[in-house]
Scaffold this motif. Sequence first.
Motif, short mmCIF file in Angstrom:
data_model
loop_
_atom_site.label_atom_id
_atom_site.label_comp_id
_atom_site.label_asym_id
_atom_site.label_seq_id
_atom_site.Cartn_x
_atom_site.Cartn_y
_atom_site.Cartn_z
N ALA A 21 0.84 -1.21 0.00
CA ALA A 21 0.00 0.00 0.00
C ALA A 21 0.87 1.26 0.00
CB ALA A 21 -0.93 -0.01 1.21
N ALA A 22 1.86 1.29 0.87
CA ALA A 22 2.71 2.50 1.00
C ALA A 22 3.48 2.76 -0.29
CB ALA A 22 3.68 2.32 2.16
N ASN A 23 4.04 1.71 -0.86
CA ASN A 23 4.87 1.92 -2.06
C ASN A 23 4.04 2.22 -3.31
OD1 ASN A 23 7.83 1.61 -1.39
ND2 ASN A 23 6.92 -0.12 -0.30
N ILE A 24 2.87 1.60 -3.40
CA ILE A 24 1.98 1.93 -4.53
C ILE A 24 1.55 3.39 -4.42
CG2 ILE A 24 -0.35 1.59 -5.43
CD1 ILE A 24 -0.12 -1.26 -5.13
N ALA A 25 1.19 3.80 -3.21
CA ALA A 25 0.72 5.18 -3.02
C ALA A 25 1.82 6.17 -3.40
CB ALA A 25 0.28 5.38 -1.57
N LEU A 26 3.05 5.90 -2.97
CA LEU A 26 4.14 6.82 -3.32
C LEU A 26 4.37 6.83 -4.84
CD1 LEU A 26 6.39 8.78 -2.50
CD2 LEU A 26 7.91 6.81 -2.27
N ARG A 27 4.28 5.67 -5.47
CA ARG A 27 4.48 5.59 -6.93
C ARG A 27 3.42 6.43 -7.66
NH1 ARG A 27 8.53 5.80 -8.87
NH2 ARG A 27 7.45 6.48 -10.69
N PHE A 28 2.15 6.30 -7.23
CA PHE A 28 1.09 7.13 -7.84
C PHE A 28 1.45 8.60 -7.69
CE2 PHE A 28 -2.30 3.69 -7.01
CZ PHE A 28 -2.31 3.30 -8.34
N ALA A 29 1.86 8.97 -6.47
CA ALA A 29 2.18 10.38 -6.19
C ALA A 29 3.33 10.86 -7.07
CB ALA A 29 2.51 10.54 -4.71
N CYS A 30 4.35 10.02 -7.22
CA CYS A 30 5.50 10.40 -8.05
C CYS A 30 5.08 10.53 -9.52
CB CYS A 30 6.63 9.37 -7.93
SG CYS A 30 7.37 9.39 -6.30
N GLY A 31 4.03 9.83 -9.91
CA GLY A 31 3.50 9.94 -11.28
C GLY A 31 2.53 11.11 -11.43
N GLY A 32 2.47 11.97 -10.42
CA GLY A 32 1.65 13.18 -10.52
C GLY A 32 0.22 13.01 -10.05
N LYS A 33 -0.10 11.86 -9.49
CA LYS A 33 -1.47 11.62 -9.02
C LYS A 33 -1.58 12.00 -7.54
CE LYS A 33 -2.59 9.68 -12.90
NZ LYS A 33 -3.37 10.43 -13.87
N LYS A 34 -2.56 12.81 -7.24
CA LYS A 34 -2.78 13.17 -5.83
C LYS A 34 -3.37 11.95 -5.12
CE LYS A 34 -3.24 18.14 -6.00
NZ LYS A 34 -2.40 18.45 -4.84
N THR A 35 -2.65 11.48 -4.13
CA THR A 35 -2.99 10.18 -3.52
C THR A 35 -3.03 10.28 -2.00
OG1 THR A 35 -1.86 9.08 -5.36
CG2 THR A 35 -2.25 7.75 -3.40
N LEU A 36 -4.11 9.74 -1.45
CA LEU A 36 -4.20 9.66 0.02
C LEU A 36 -4.02 8.21 0.44
CD1 LEU A 36 -5.00 10.86 2.86
CD2 LEU A 36 -7.36 10.27 2.28
N LEU A 37 -3.05 7.98 1.29
CA LEU A 37 -2.82 6.66 1.87
C LEU A 37 -3.47 6.64 3.26
CD1 LEU A 37 -1.28 3.90 1.90
CD2 LEU A 37 0.68 5.15 2.81
N VAL A 38 -4.36 5.66 3.47
CA VAL A 38 -5.07 5.60 4.76
C VAL A 38 -4.69 4.31 5.48
CG1 VAL A 38 -7.34 5.64 5.90
CG2 VAL A 38 -7.03 6.82 3.70
N ASP A 39 -4.18 4.45 6.68
CA ASP A 39 -3.91 3.26 7.50
C ASP A 39 -5.22 2.85 8.16
OD1 ASP A 39 -3.00 1.29 9.17
OD2 ASP A 39 -1.18 2.35 9.76
N CYS A 40 -5.76 1.71 7.71
CA CYS A 40 -7.03 1.22 8.27
C CYS A 40 -6.80 0.17 9.34
CB CYS A 40 -7.91 0.63 7.17
SG CYS A 40 -8.30 1.78 5.86
N ASP A 41 -5.57 -0.03 9.73
CA ASP A 41 -5.30 -1.00 10.80
C ASP A 41 -5.45 -0.28 12.14
OD1 ASP A 41 -4.47 -3.00 12.46
OD2 ASP A 41 -2.90 -3.70 11.11
N PHE A 42 -6.70 -0.20 12.61
CA PHE A 42 -7.03 0.65 13.75
C PHE A 42 -6.52 0.09 15.08
CE2 PHE A 42 -10.57 3.87 12.65
CZ PHE A 42 -9.99 4.13 11.40
N ARG A 43 -5.99 -1.15 15.05
CA ARG A 43 -5.50 -1.68 16.32
C ARG A 43 -3.98 -1.83 16.34
NH1 ARG A 43 -10.64 -5.60 16.34
NH2 ARG A 43 -10.29 -5.23 14.13
N MET A 44 -3.39 -2.00 15.16
CA MET A 44 -1.94 -2.26 15.11
C MET A 44 -1.33 -1.50 13.93
SD MET A 44 -0.22 -4.36 17.12
CE MET A 44 -1.08 -5.89 17.42
N ARG A 45 -1.42 -0.18 13.97
CA ARG A 45 -0.95 0.61 12.83
C ARG A 45 0.55 0.43 12.60
NH1 ARG A 45 -1.56 6.49 15.81
NH2 ARG A 45 0.52 6.54 16.72
#
Length: 260
Positions: A21-45
Motif C-alpha cells: 500500500a505504501a509503495n503503490i501510493a508513493l508511486r502514484f504520487a510520483c507519477g503526478g497523481k494526488k494520492t491519500l494513503l489511509v492506514d485502516c489498521d485501527f489496532r496495530m498501525r
Amino acid sequence: MSCKVLMVTSFKGGVGKSTVAANIALRFACGGKKTLLVDCDFRMRSLDIFLGVENAIVYDAGDVLSGNAELSKAVLIDKRNNNLYFLPAPYNWQEGIDSKKFADMLKKAQELFMLDYIVLDTPGSSGMEFSAAAEASDMAYIVANHSFPSIRAAEVTGRELEKMGVKDRKLIINMFDMSGRDSGKKPSVVEIIDRTYMMLVGIIPFDSKMPILQDEGKLVDSVKECNVAKAFTNICNRTEGKNVPLFTGFKKINKNKLLS
Ligand SMILES: Nc1ncnc2c1ncn2[C@@H]1O[C@H](COP(=O)(O)OP(=O)(O)OP(=O)(O)O)[C@@H](O)[C@H]1O
Ligand SMILES: [Mg+2]
C-alpha cells in the motif's frame, strides 16, 4: 479523472499489505497523481513507521471519525512528494467503525485534496476495518506471498469481497522467490492464478533490504534501480490501464524459468 478507492488486503497477516500500500501510493504520487494513503489498521498501525512519521502524528482517523479533529488536521503531507497525503490510524482502537462515517470521511478527503487515488491498507483479518474499507472501495488488490497458505487466504478474501460487491479484484504476489531454486516446491505463477481465480496485477520479488528500509522509515524510492522498485512502477502503470508485460524492467532474471 474521478477518484478511485483501492484497498490493499488479505485475511492473512504479514504478507506485505502495508508495504504494498505504501509503495503503490508513493508511486502514484510520483507519477503526478494526488494520492491519500489511509492506514485502516485501527489496532496495530504500522504505516506511520514505514513512512518515517511516527513522531509527527497529532490526530488520526479515529479522531476524525469521532468528531474530535478536522480531517485537514489529521492528514500529513509526505516529505518525499507533496502529492502524497497520509491519514494515520488510531492506536489500539476499541470502538467500532461506522462504515457510512468512514465512507463520508473518504468522500470529504477527495473533495478537500482533489484526489486521484485513495489507497486503503487493511489489517490481516476480516472485521470492522475490512468491512468499512470494502464498502468504500472501487477495487481491491489482494496480496499473497509465495506460499500455499497465503494463496488460500487470497482466494477466501477474494470470495468475501465478491459477496460484498467489490467487482474489480486483482492479485499481487509479494515476496516472490526470483531465484527459481525451489520451483516444484513453491507454487508456480500459473498455479497461483488457477487457485485464486484472480487476474494478476503484479509480482514483487523478495528483497531482504525491505525490512531494513522500513525500520528506517524509507520506501523503495530510495533504491530506485532494484527489481522491487520496478515491480511497484509496473503495478501502478497497469492500474492506470497501460499494457505492461510481467517482469518489465527486471534485471538478472530467467523469465522463462520463473513462468514455467
Ligand atoms: N517484497 C518483500 N521482500 C522482503 N520482505 C518484505 C517484502 N514485502 C514485505 N516484506 C517484509 O515483510 C514484513 C511484513 O510486511 P507488512 O508489514 O507490509 O505486512 P502486512 O501484510 O501489512 O502485515 P500485517 O498483517 O501485520 O498488517 C515486513 O518486515 C516487511 O518488511
Ligand atoms: Mg499491515
